[in-house]
Structures are given as C-alpha cells and as structure tokens.
Design an enzyme around this catalytic site. Structure first.
Site, PDB file in Angstrom:
ATOM      1  N   ASP A 182      -3.742   9.799 -12.908  1.00  0.00           N
ATOM      2  CA  ASP A 182      -3.726   8.352 -13.128  1.00  0.00           C
ATOM      3  C   ASP A 182      -2.277   7.902 -12.904  1.00  0.00           C
ATOM      4  OD1 ASP A 182      -3.456   5.826 -14.239  1.00  0.00           O
ATOM      5  OD2 ASP A 182      -4.795   6.240 -15.919  1.00  0.00           O
ATOM      6  N   TYR A 230      -4.363 -10.629  -7.222  1.00  0.00           N
ATOM      7  CA  TYR A 230      -4.184  -9.370  -6.485  1.00  0.00           C
ATOM      8  C   TYR A 230      -2.881  -9.409  -5.673  1.00  0.00           C
ATOM      9  CZ  TYR A 230      -4.802  -6.078  -2.602  1.00  0.00           C
ATOM     10  OH  TYR A 230      -4.602  -5.102  -1.663  1.00  0.00           O
ATOM     11  N   LYS A 246       0.487  -7.118  -6.143  1.00  0.00           N
ATOM     12  CA  LYS A 246       0.973  -6.257  -5.056  1.00  0.00           C
ATOM     13  C   LYS A 246       2.430  -6.594  -4.725  1.00  0.00           C
ATOM     14  CE  LYS A 246      -0.943  -3.524  -2.991  1.00  0.00           C
ATOM     15  NZ  LYS A 246      -1.083  -2.048  -3.260  1.00  0.00           N
ATOM     16  N   ASP A 303      -1.164  -8.004   3.268  1.00  0.00           N
ATOM     17  CA  ASP A 303      -0.907  -9.330   3.857  1.00  0.00           C
ATOM     18  C   ASP A 303      -1.062 -10.446   2.819  1.00  0.00           C
ATOM     19  OD1 ASP A 303      -3.634  -8.624   3.703  1.00  0.00           O
ATOM     20  OD2 ASP A 303      -4.216 -10.031   5.268  1.00  0.00           O
ATOM     21  N   TYR A 337      -5.504  -1.367  -7.419  1.00  0.00           N
ATOM     22  CA  TYR A 337      -6.631  -2.183  -7.888  1.00  0.00           C
ATOM     23  C   TYR A 337      -6.887  -3.164  -6.752  1.00  0.00           C
ATOM     24  CZ  TYR A 337      -9.444  -5.044 -11.063  1.00  0.00           C
ATOM     25  OH  TYR A 337     -10.466  -5.732 -11.675  1.00  0.00           O
ATOM     26  N   THR A 338      -7.998  -2.995  -6.024  1.00  0.00           N
ATOM     27  CA  THR A 338      -8.179  -3.741  -4.780  1.00  0.00           C
ATOM     28  C   THR A 338      -9.302  -4.791  -4.826  1.00  0.00           C
ATOM     29  OG1 THR A 338      -9.628  -1.989  -3.972  1.00  0.00           O
ATOM     30  CG2 THR A 338      -7.328  -1.874  -3.298  1.00  0.00           C
TER      31      THR A 338
HETATM   32  N1  LIG Z   1      -8.873  -2.941   1.233  1.00  0.00           N
HETATM   33  C1  LIG Z   1      -8.184  -3.863   1.914  1.00  0.00           C
HETATM   34  O1  LIG Z   1      -8.754  -4.747   2.594  1.00  0.00           O
HETATM   35  C2  LIG Z   1      -6.679  -3.850   1.881  1.00  0.00           C
HETATM   36  C3  LIG Z   1      -5.991  -4.832   2.603  1.00  0.00           C
HETATM   37  C4  LIG Z   1      -4.597  -4.810   2.588  1.00  0.00           C
HETATM   38  C5  LIG Z   1      -3.930  -3.826   1.862  1.00  0.00           C
HETATM   39  N2  LIG Z   1      -4.639  -2.892   1.152  1.00  0.00           N
HETATM   40  C6  LIG Z   1      -3.883  -1.888   0.397  1.00  0.00           C
HETATM   41  O2  LIG Z   1      -4.113  -0.642   1.010  1.00  0.00           O
HETATM   42  C7  LIG Z   1      -4.046   0.398   0.020  1.00  0.00           C
HETATM   43  C8  LIG Z   1      -5.280   1.284   0.115  1.00  0.00           C
HETATM   44  O3  LIG Z   1      -6.425   0.454  -0.120  1.00  0.00           O
HETATM   45  P1  LIG Z   1      -7.907   1.009  -0.046  1.00  0.00           P
HETATM   46  O4  LIG Z   1      -8.731  -0.069   0.571  1.00  0.00           O
HETATM   47  O5  LIG Z   1      -7.930   2.394   0.498  1.00  0.00           O
HETATM   48  O6  LIG Z   1      -8.265   1.034  -1.596  1.00  0.00           O
HETATM   49  P2  LIG Z   1      -9.596   1.529  -2.298  1.00  0.00           P
HETATM   50  O7  LIG Z   1     -10.560   2.060  -1.310  1.00  0.00           O
HETATM   51  O8  LIG Z   1     -10.016   0.457  -3.232  1.00  0.00           O
HETATM   52  O9  LIG Z   1      -9.063   2.777  -3.147  1.00  0.00           O
HETATM   53  C9  LIG Z   1      -8.162   2.595  -4.182  1.00  0.00           C
HETATM   54  C10 LIG Z   1      -7.934   3.919  -4.820  1.00  0.00           C
HETATM   55  O10 LIG Z   1      -7.061   3.747  -5.929  1.00  0.00           O
HETATM   56  C11 LIG Z   1      -7.552   4.526  -6.983  1.00  0.00           C
HETATM   57  N3  LIG Z   1      -7.030   4.093  -8.258  1.00  0.00           N
HETATM   58  C12 LIG Z   1      -7.269   2.940  -8.927  1.00  0.00           C
HETATM   59  N4  LIG Z   1      -6.611   2.947 -10.105  1.00  0.00           N
HETATM   60  C13 LIG Z   1      -5.930   4.121 -10.157  1.00  0.00           C
HETATM   61  C14 LIG Z   1      -5.069   4.714 -11.105  1.00  0.00           C
HETATM   62  N5  LIG Z   1      -4.760   4.107 -12.265  1.00  0.00           N
HETATM   63  N6  LIG Z   1      -4.562   5.942 -10.839  1.00  0.00           N
HETATM   64  C15 LIG Z   1      -4.871   6.587  -9.687  1.00  0.00           C
HETATM   65  N7  LIG Z   1      -5.681   6.071  -8.754  1.00  0.00           N
HETATM   66  C16 LIG Z   1      -6.201   4.851  -8.994  1.00  0.00           C
HETATM   67  C17 LIG Z   1      -9.052   4.391  -6.875  1.00  0.00           C
HETATM   68  O11 LIG Z   1      -9.687   5.412  -7.620  1.00  0.00           O
HETATM   69  P3  LIG Z   1     -11.134   5.135  -8.276  1.00  0.00           P
HETATM   70  O12 LIG Z   1     -12.035   4.872  -7.117  1.00  0.00           O
HETATM   71  O13 LIG Z   1     -11.399   6.385  -9.006  1.00  0.00           O
HETATM   72  O14 LIG Z   1     -10.937   3.927  -9.169  1.00  0.00           O
HETATM   73  C18 LIG Z   1      -9.213   4.573  -5.376  1.00  0.00           C
HETATM   74  O15 LIG Z   1      -9.188   5.934  -5.034  1.00  0.00           O
HETATM   75  C19 LIG Z   1      -3.878  -0.318  -1.316  1.00  0.00           C
HETATM   76  O16 LIG Z   1      -2.518  -0.332  -1.656  1.00  0.00           O
HETATM   77  C20 LIG Z   1      -4.340  -1.733  -1.041  1.00  0.00           C
HETATM   78  O17 LIG Z   1      -3.721  -2.661  -1.907  1.00  0.00           O
HETATM   79  C21 LIG Z   1      -5.985  -2.875   1.160  1.00  0.00           C
END
Ligand SMILES: NC(=O)c1ccc[n+]([C@@H]2O[C@H](COP(=O)([O-])OP(=O)(O)OC[C@H]3O[C@@H](n4cnc5c(N)ncnc54)[C@H](OP(=O)(O)O)[C@@H]3O)[C@@H](O)[C@H]2O)c1
Length: 292
Positions: A42, A130, A134, A107, A66-67
């Site tokens: 965590d 969010y 970020k 973004d 947290y997405t």
């Molecule tokens: N998704 C988008 O459209 C988007 C767009 C722009 C930027 N981003 C950024 O890109 C990055 C990757 O995003 P993603 O889409 O791959 O995210 P995601 O699929 O939502 O995965 C987030 C991960 O974070 C984990 N997590 C949450 N709380 C945690 C904690 N306290 N300790 C350890 N792990 C934790 C989740 O685990 P659990 O599943 O077990 O909760 C999950 O494995 C993030 O920084 C996000 O902000 C995403």
C-alpha cells in the site's frame, strides 16, 4: 537495474508487467490488493514502502493511483490519500535511497480552456478533485528532492480494468443506440504504448533526464470520435449520437480540450509515438486474442 512497480494490478502496471518478461532488468511488482501480481504494498504505508525499497531499488515506477474521477468528487480524502500522500511517501523513500521515481500524472491538471496542445510549463488549473490531487501529488514529488521523471498522460485505455474503451465496447455490443459527448477533445493513449515509452527510457540509459514530460498517443479526437472508432473496429452495430457535456452530466467536470504537446518527450527520448488509431487496432487485436 532493480525496478519496483506500484499499482501493478492496474492497466498501466499490467502493461509494464507484460513488457518486463523480455527485459534484462529485474522487476518487483507490487499491488495493494490483487494476489496475482507480486507483493502486497500500500503506497500510503510509509514503513512498508521504506522496507520494500531498501537500498537495492534503482527505479520506482508509480502506477498506483485513485483514478475514479467521478467517485473522487464524493471521496476527496480517499483520492488525496493515494494521489498525494502515497506519491509523497514514494518520493521521500526515493529521496532517502537515491532511487529515481517515475511518477505518472494526468492531462486533468489543466482546465481545458486552451485550443493548442498543452506544454509542460503551461499553467495548471484542475477542474475536478482527481486533477487537483494528481497536481498536488506532482508537487509533493518535486518538493521531496528525489530524482524524478513525471509523465503526464491522457485517456489511458487497454484490454483490462475499467476504461472508456471497455465501457464503449460493452455498450455498443448491448445497445442499438448510445450517446457520447463530442465536446471533450483529447488523445487516447494505449497503456501498452506508455509502458513501451517507460521501457525505452530504462533500456536506453535515459534515467538522468529528470523533469516533467507529456506523453500520449499521437493525434486527437473527441470522445464521440473515439467511441465511433472503437465500435467500428469491433464490428459492432450501434448508432452513436453526439451530445454535449451539458446534456450528459457527470459528477466531475472534465476539461473540454486536454491535448498534450509531446515535443519535449520526443526530443529528449527520441521515440516515435504511435497514432491513436493504429494503437486502437492493436488493442482490439489483443482483446480478440484474450477472448479466444
Ligand atoms: N486511466 C486514465 O484514463 C488515466 C488518464 C491519465 C492519467 N492516468 C494516470 O495513469 C496512472 C495509471 O493509471 P491506470 O489507468 O493504470 O490506473 P488503474 O487501472 O485505475 O490502476 C490503479 C492502480 O493503483 C492501485 N492502487 C490504488 N490505491 C493504492 C494504494 N493505496 N497502494 C497501492 N496501490 C494502489 C490499484 O490497486 P487496486 O486495484 O487493488 O485498488 C490499481 O492497481 C495513474 O497515475 C493515473 O492517474 C490515468
């Protein structure tokens, strides 16, 4: 190099895990809950993070976040805990150990009132919780004094997890007619492409190029265009009607324009960035493979 990945059960974490199978580096995958992806970690638990990083980790890739953009409006403290406190914990551990932190951001740190692609030094002004968390996370990383590369990306999607691609794939399979907003413009980014870009930095000894960078797939489109392309690529029969964000209210406000300027990334790392339509086809092929 020894590389620790957080949030390995997420879409980016899983994409990095897939590429790591052919890598010369040693990867340690961690996640907070899932049992199928390495160690439990965590990122808000400072003692556990410090133990996991120790002295032997050269690079931390922070994919934990947290997405859920809408849910963050009602749970700002939960979003803050992971996106700000978690980022700070990792950054402090990186500062103490000398590891490089590759931190992924968004973004949504921008308000979307621009009409040309956002550069790294353009003023930030997030519209939703969010995006605010970020942005605070980025500031915590920078303030820690650690070595960092912050990669802001946009509209991330892949074959696993929760994302726009999978949501549209499901809706267009089930419904004869759906509405999708046409006044949010951005660049879809296939998680596999961002994972590849991170591997490129690691494999080519470019970890000294600290700073903030923008990375998304090339090209831009509206959410409506993206949905139509997804539907067509999957061969689904569904009429997609364009609508405005005001006619399709959601809990969190989203920027109308969040295209990122990738010149700094391209010039620094010398990587050709794929067009989003080509990458969408790869993702569709990957999904068909999974469903075989
Ligand atoms: N998704 C988008 O459209 C988007 C767009 C722009 C930027 N981003 C950024 O890109 C990055 C990757 O995003 P993603 O889409 O791959 O995210 P995601 O699929 O939502 O995965 C987030 C991960 O974070 C984990 N997590 C949450 N709380 C945690 C904690 N306290 N300790 C350890 N792990 C934790 C989740 O685990 P659990 O599943 O077990 O909760 C999950 O494995 C993030 O920084 C996000 O902000 C995403």
């Amino acid at each position: 190099m020894n590389i620790l990945v957080t949030g390995s059960s997420g879409q980016l974490g899983r994409a990095i895990e897939e590429l790591s199978r052919n890598s010369r580096h040693r990867f340690i995958f961690t996640s907070q809950g899932a049992d199928d992806v390495g160690l439990r970690l965590d990122v808000t638990d400072a003692a556990a993070v410090s133990r996991a990083i120790g002295d032997g980790v050269d690079v931390i890739i922070n994919c934990a976040a947290y997405t859920d953009v809408n849910a963050a409006e009602d749970n700002p403290s939960a979003a803050y805990a992971v996106n700000v406190s978690g980022a700070a914990v990792l950054a402090d551990a990186a500062a103490s150990s000398g590891a490089l932190l590759i931190h992924v951001s968004t973004d949504y740190v921008f308000d979307g009132y621009a009409n040309t692609p956002y550069r790294e030094d353009d003023p930030t002004a997030p519209l939703n919780v969010y995006g605010m968390t970020k942005l605070e996370g980025e500031k915590a990383v920078i303030a820690s004094g650690c070595r960092y590369i912050i990669l802001r990306t946009s509209w991330l999607y892949g074959c696993r997890g929760r994302n726009f691609f999978l949501a549209i794939a499901e809706k267009t399979a089930e419904c004869p007619r759906i509405k999708v907003v046409c006044d949010q413009i951005g660049s879809p980014t296939y998680a596999g492409d961002l994972a590849y870009a991170i591997m490129h930095i690691l494999d080519n000894g470019m970890t000294g190029a600290e700073g903030i960078y923008h990375y998304s797939d090339e090209g831009l489109c509206s959410r409506y265009d993206f949905a139509k392309e997804i539907c067509d690529s999957l061969g689904h029969i569904c009429t997609i009607e364009p609508c405005r964000s005001v006619d399709y209210p959601s809990r969190a406000e989203r920027p109308h324009y969040s295209v990122l300027d990738k010149s700094k990334f391209r010039e620094t790392f010398g990587l050709e960035i794929p067009n989003w339509k080509d990458s969408l086809r790869l993702c569709v092929a990957e999904m068909e493979n999974i469903n075989k």
